[in-house]
Motif scaffolding. Structure first.
Motif, PDB file in Angstrom:
ATOM      1  N   THR A 246       0.863  -1.185   0.000  1.00 30.87           N
ATOM      2  CA  THR A 246       0.000   0.000   0.000  1.00 30.87           C
ATOM      3  C   THR A 246       0.900   1.235   0.000  1.00 30.87           C
ATOM      4  O   THR A 246       2.100   1.141   0.312  1.00 30.87           O
ATOM      5  CB  THR A 246      -0.881   0.053   1.262  1.00 30.87           C
ATOM      6  OG1 THR A 246      -0.019   0.162   2.408  1.00 30.87           O
ATOM      7  CG2 THR A 246      -1.734  -1.189   1.393  1.00 30.87           C
ATOM      8  N   GLY A 275      -3.160  -5.460  11.596  1.00 34.22           N
ATOM      9  CA  GLY A 275      -3.546  -5.809  10.237  1.00 34.22           C
ATOM     10  C   GLY A 275      -3.129  -4.815   9.171  1.00 34.22           C
ATOM     11  O   GLY A 275      -3.436  -4.974   7.997  1.00 34.22           O
ATOM     12  N   PRO A 427      -4.391  -2.482   4.070  1.00 32.23           N
ATOM     13  CA  PRO A 427      -4.341  -3.112   2.749  1.00 32.23           C
ATOM     14  C   PRO A 427      -5.759  -3.223   2.184  1.00 32.23           C
ATOM     15  O   PRO A 427      -6.712  -3.318   2.964  1.00 32.23           O
ATOM     16  CB  PRO A 427      -3.779  -4.504   3.025  1.00 32.23           C
ATOM     17  CG  PRO A 427      -3.094  -4.409   4.329  1.00 32.23           C
ATOM     18  CD  PRO A 427      -3.804  -3.357   5.104  1.00 32.23           C
ATOM     19  N   ARG A 562      -9.791 -10.838   9.610  1.00 32.88           N
ATOM     20  CA  ARG A 562      -8.534 -11.082   8.910  1.00 32.88           C
ATOM     21  C   ARG A 562      -8.751 -11.886   7.640  1.00 32.88           C
ATOM     22  O   ARG A 562      -7.857 -12.021   6.837  1.00 32.88           O
ATOM     23  CB  ARG A 562      -7.565 -11.807   9.825  1.00 32.88           C
ATOM     24  CG  ARG A 562      -7.412 -11.079  11.144  1.00 32.88           C
ATOM     25  CD  ARG A 562      -6.120 -11.425  11.794  1.00 32.88           C
ATOM     26  NE  ARG A 562      -5.534 -10.233  12.370  1.00 32.88           N
ATOM     27  CZ  ARG A 562      -4.249 -10.105  12.645  1.00 32.88           C
ATOM     28  NH1 ARG A 562      -3.431 -11.074  12.376  1.00 32.88           N
ATOM     29  NH2 ARG A 562      -3.804  -9.001  13.181  1.00 32.88           N
TER      30      ARG A 562
HETATM   31  P1  ADP Z   1       0.227  -6.273  11.407  1.00 31.46           P
HETATM   32  O1  ADP Z   1       0.478  -4.866  11.047  1.00 31.46           O
HETATM   33  O2  ADP Z   1      -0.931  -6.429  12.334  1.00 31.46           O
HETATM   34  O3  ADP Z   1       1.439  -6.994  11.896  1.00 31.46           O
HETATM   35  P2  ADP Z   1       0.435  -8.120   9.265  1.00 31.46           P
HETATM   36  O4  ADP Z   1       1.770  -7.708   8.838  1.00 31.46           O
HETATM   37  O5  ADP Z   1       0.297  -9.377  10.038  1.00 31.46           O
HETATM   38  O6  ADP Z   1      -0.261  -6.951  10.067  1.00 31.46           O
HETATM   39  O7  ADP Z   1      -0.493  -8.162   7.968  1.00 31.46           O
HETATM   40  C1  ADP Z   1      -1.807  -8.589   8.042  1.00 31.46           C
HETATM   41  C2  ADP Z   1      -2.189  -9.365   6.789  1.00 31.46           C
HETATM   42  O8  ADP Z   1      -2.247  -8.497   5.661  1.00 31.46           O
HETATM   43  C3  ADP Z   1      -1.211 -10.442   6.438  1.00 31.46           C
HETATM   44  O9  ADP Z   1      -1.954 -11.586   6.103  1.00 31.46           O
HETATM   45  C4  ADP Z   1      -0.455  -9.890   5.249  1.00 31.46           C
HETATM   46  O10 ADP Z   1      -0.020 -10.910   4.384  1.00 31.46           O
HETATM   47  C5  ADP Z   1      -1.490  -9.017   4.578  1.00 31.46           C
HETATM   48  N1  ADP Z   1      -0.926  -7.866   3.836  1.00 31.46           N
HETATM   49  C6  ADP Z   1       0.056  -7.057   4.253  1.00 31.46           C
HETATM   50  N2  ADP Z   1       0.287  -6.072   3.359  1.00 31.46           N
HETATM   51  C7  ADP Z   1      -0.586  -6.281   2.346  1.00 31.46           C
HETATM   52  C8  ADP Z   1      -0.842  -5.603   1.103  1.00 31.46           C
HETATM   53  N3  ADP Z   1      -0.164  -4.514   0.764  1.00 31.46           N
HETATM   54  N4  ADP Z   1      -1.816  -6.091   0.319  1.00 31.46           N
HETATM   55  C9  ADP Z   1      -2.511  -7.187   0.682  1.00 31.46           C
HETATM   56  N5  ADP Z   1      -2.316  -7.869   1.816  1.00 31.46           N
HETATM   57  C10 ADP Z   1      -1.368  -7.440   2.644  1.00 31.46           C
END
Ligand code: ADP
Ligand code: MG
Length: 667
Positions: A246, A275, A427, A562
């Protein structure tokens, strides 16, 4: 005067005090009250707020009635202040029934609680004279009331114990009382106005020195590995991801890229709602380190989370050629030996683990980047330990991730030693979690909904607040709840139970089974708050939601929503401003600001059960004070380095907060 000169301090209590770090009268007087019992200003019944302690003045409408329920005595009487009625209730104090009679004029002090939809006062104390009485937190073997007695004896000997720490100029500019006077007033306030002035003075001092100390530990200029990467590497990372970053993620990753390539060591907080995709950004940093031949370490607060990160790394980083592995405290000897060997040889370019990562036996190979996730903020000392393990004399870059957004004003104070990057959007493709308040009489419908969802293959979390030891706590103990549901409303579903003090193997097993979809409902306390990722869960039920802080409720809500299916968060409790705010938005920053408005900064800055934020938040009750101290700090650090006033103030700050900053994690 010595502690042993105080009446009531014998050998045992002296030992307890010593263990709590109180070895002198000065230490004793340095303990600040946690709150005050204010019987000087009665509150109108119609203005009473649930959860607060207050004083009411009026008369009794009837004679007290005594009854017994399951062996517990309950005395109740109706009170009125002439405008509105209020029920007074005493548990286990049967004699209260004989203390009062109908129409008697009375003043009471107690905690206001919601009891079956109407407010009541639980175990109120009768007030016989009007005063502001300080209350102290108990220390081991010394109840708060006893401590209050010691302090009351000592207060007359205060002279000279609390010399002034602020220059006259600051006292004048900000209208502050002297330090000695403020301490006396804090322990023995004459009235609300002087108490407020004392709290302001002490709060000012704490905030000022804390900010100065934080600034002093922030050595921006410290040398760091200059990574040998270009924006081409950044693009390569982006292209290799299975999704597009994003714009918020890209922006923060670029900030990190700048840190890593400028030659100074990175010290950055990456904050973003649950997330929001922090992991992918952090992995971007890992990729850059990898391209420069440096190893990375990632520390998670729990084993479950560490395992989850390894799984994500296998998915995202392994295809890019990065080898990663897991290091945990509880590993079997052979496994552990192998893991340590892989870290030391550099076979693993990313090692993910718990606190075990900073234990003495771990030797890294070219450690260049350290990432800590969620609650695990590093204190200066832990950073140093890892720094010492790093390649050569250069300390590794540090990236701290946090899913607990805090308002900017407070971020500046708490993280004054870190640069802050914020991921402020989600996202795409998420269906925002819908939040509803559910009054107790709709509970049946809620369970019906959970059963229907389970039939569709969806899962639910059910979170209960911790039980207080208090009498007849209305809190739903997770275990009781589990038993009730298992044999009652949800008896056809597959239920699991987990809580903080459960043996950790059992806890992990339960959560793992829930993640694999082998359970429909997981009943728990807030142990699930941190990071558990269960895509199949679409329902979050929070019992007694009013017992939780807003930000905590928001964190819990982040456990669902999620997957692709629409998700729900149900808050059991009476509707009020807090819960309504939560229903209105899913934006963690808006919620944090609301929390700040409603509860004041003390709650944010003050000690929490696990890990401190600012060691002394006493008196820090308003944002204005924060602003004032910040501008005062700006003035001080703008003085020449050799200015005597500046030197003295910085010295005091370091003496006061060095240990706290070195030992305590930042959150
Ligand atoms: P947090 O910020 O809570 O640690 P995560 O890194 O666990 O969040 O990401 C949450 C979910 O979103 C994960 O399943 C990840 O693969 C997905 N995700 C992260 N960035 C993107 C994106 N740019 N587009 C789609 N899905 C994404
Ligand atoms: Mg995360």
């Amino acid at each position: 005067m010595e502690l042993s000169d105080l009446k009531g301090v014998g050998k045992v209590r002296l030992q307890s005090l010593t263990r709590a770090g109180i070895v002198s009268i000065k230490d004793l007087l340095g303990i600040m009250p946690v709150s005050y019992m204010d019987t000087t200003s009665p509150v109108r019944v119609k203005d009473l707020a649930e959860g607060h302690e207050a004083c009411v003045e009026g008369c009794l409408q009837g004679a007290p009635r005594l009854r017994y329920l399951k062996g517990l005595s309950i005395v109740q009487v109706q009170f009125t202040d002439g405008e509105a009625p209020l029920r007074l209730t005493w548990f286990n104090q049967p004699w209260m029934a004989r203390q009062f009679h109908k129409d008697e004029a009375v003043v009471f002090y107690g905690r206001v609680q919601n009891y079956g939809g109407s407010l009541c006062m639980l175990n109120p104390q009768r007030v016989t004279f009007k005063a502001l009485t300080p209350k102290y937190a108990a220390i081991e073997n010394v109840p708060g009331k006893v401590l209050a007695g010691f302090i009351a004896q000592a207060i007359d000997h205060i002279d000279g114990y609390f010399p002034e720490t602020l220059p006259q100029r600051i006292l004048d500019d900000y209208g502050l009382s002297s330090r000695n006077e403020a301490v006396i007033q804090a322990h023995r306030p004459t009235d609300c106005t002087t108490l407020a002035a004392a709290q302001r003075r002490i709060g000012f001092e704490n905030l000022l020195f804390y900010q100065l100390a934080v600034r002093l530990t922030h050595k921006r200029e410290e040398a760091g590995h200059r990574l040998n990467v270009t924006s081409k590497d950044l693009s390569a990372f982006r292209a290799a991801l299975p999704f597009e970053l994003t714009s918020a993620q890209s922006k923060t990753l670029e900030e990190i890229f700048c840190d890593l390539t400028c030659g100074r060591s990175m010290n950055r907080l990456l904050q973003g709602d649950v997330g929001s995709g922090k992991t992918a950004v952090a992995f971007g940093a890992v990729y850059l380190a990898f391209r420069s031949g440096l190893q990375s370490a990632m520390m998670a607060p729990t084993e479950i989370l560490a395992r989850q990160h390894v799984a994500t790394a296998e998915k995202l980083l392994a295809p890019m050629g990065i080898r990663c592995g897991l290091l945990l405290g509880g590993m079997r000897a052979k496994e552990r030996r192998e893991a340590l060997a892989n870290v030391e040889s550099g076979e693993w370019q990313l090692v993910i683990g718990t606190h075990a990562l900073i234990s003495g036996s771990v030797k890294y190979r070219n450690l260049g980047l350290v990432i800590t996730d969620e609650q695990h903020r590093f204190g200066v000392r832990q950073r140093k330990i890892l720094g010492d393990k790093a390649a050569g004399d250069i300390r590794p870059h540090v990236l701290v991730m946090s899913a607990t957004p805090i308002p900017r004003t407070l971020a500046l104070i708490l993280y004054g030693d870190l640069d802050v990057s914020t991921i402020d959007s989600m996202p795409p493709g998420r269906t925002p979690v819908q939040t509803r308040i559910v009054p107790d009489n709709k509970r049946g419908q809620l369970y019906g909904y959970i059963r229907e969802a389970a039939a569709r293959g969806e899962q639910a979390f059910l979170v209960c607040p911790l039980v207080e030891e208090s009498l007849m706590s209305e809190g739903k103990n997770a275990t009781d709840m589990y038993e009730d549901l298992r044999t009652g409303a949800l008896k056809d579903l597959r239920l699991g139970l987990t809580y903080g003090s459960q043996p950790s193997a059992e806890k992990e097993e339960t959560i793992a089974r829930f993640s694999r979809g082998e359970m429909d409902v997981l009943v728990s306390t807030t142990v699930i708050e941190v990071g558990v990722d269960v895509p199949g869960a679409t329902i979050m039920v929070i019992e007694d939601a009013n017992r939780f802080g807003l930000s905590q409720l928001h964190q819990l809500r982040g456990r669902v929503g999620r997957g692709k299916k629409p998700s729900w968060c149900f808050l059991l409790g009476e509707p009020n401003e807090r819960l309504t705010a939560l229903c209105a938005t899913n934006d963690g920053f808006v919620i944090a600001q609301k929390d700040l408005d409603l509860r004041g900064p003390g709650e944010f800055l003050g000690t929490r059960q696990h890990g401190r934020i600012m060691p002394e938040a006493y008196g820090v009750t308003d944002l204005k004070l924060i602003e004032e101290t910040r501008s005062c700090v700006e003035g001080i650090v703008a003085l020449p380095q050799e200015d005597l006033e500046r030197i003295q103030l910085e010295q005091t700050a370091v003496n006061k907060y060095r240990t706290a900053l070195e030992n305590a994690a930042m959150n």
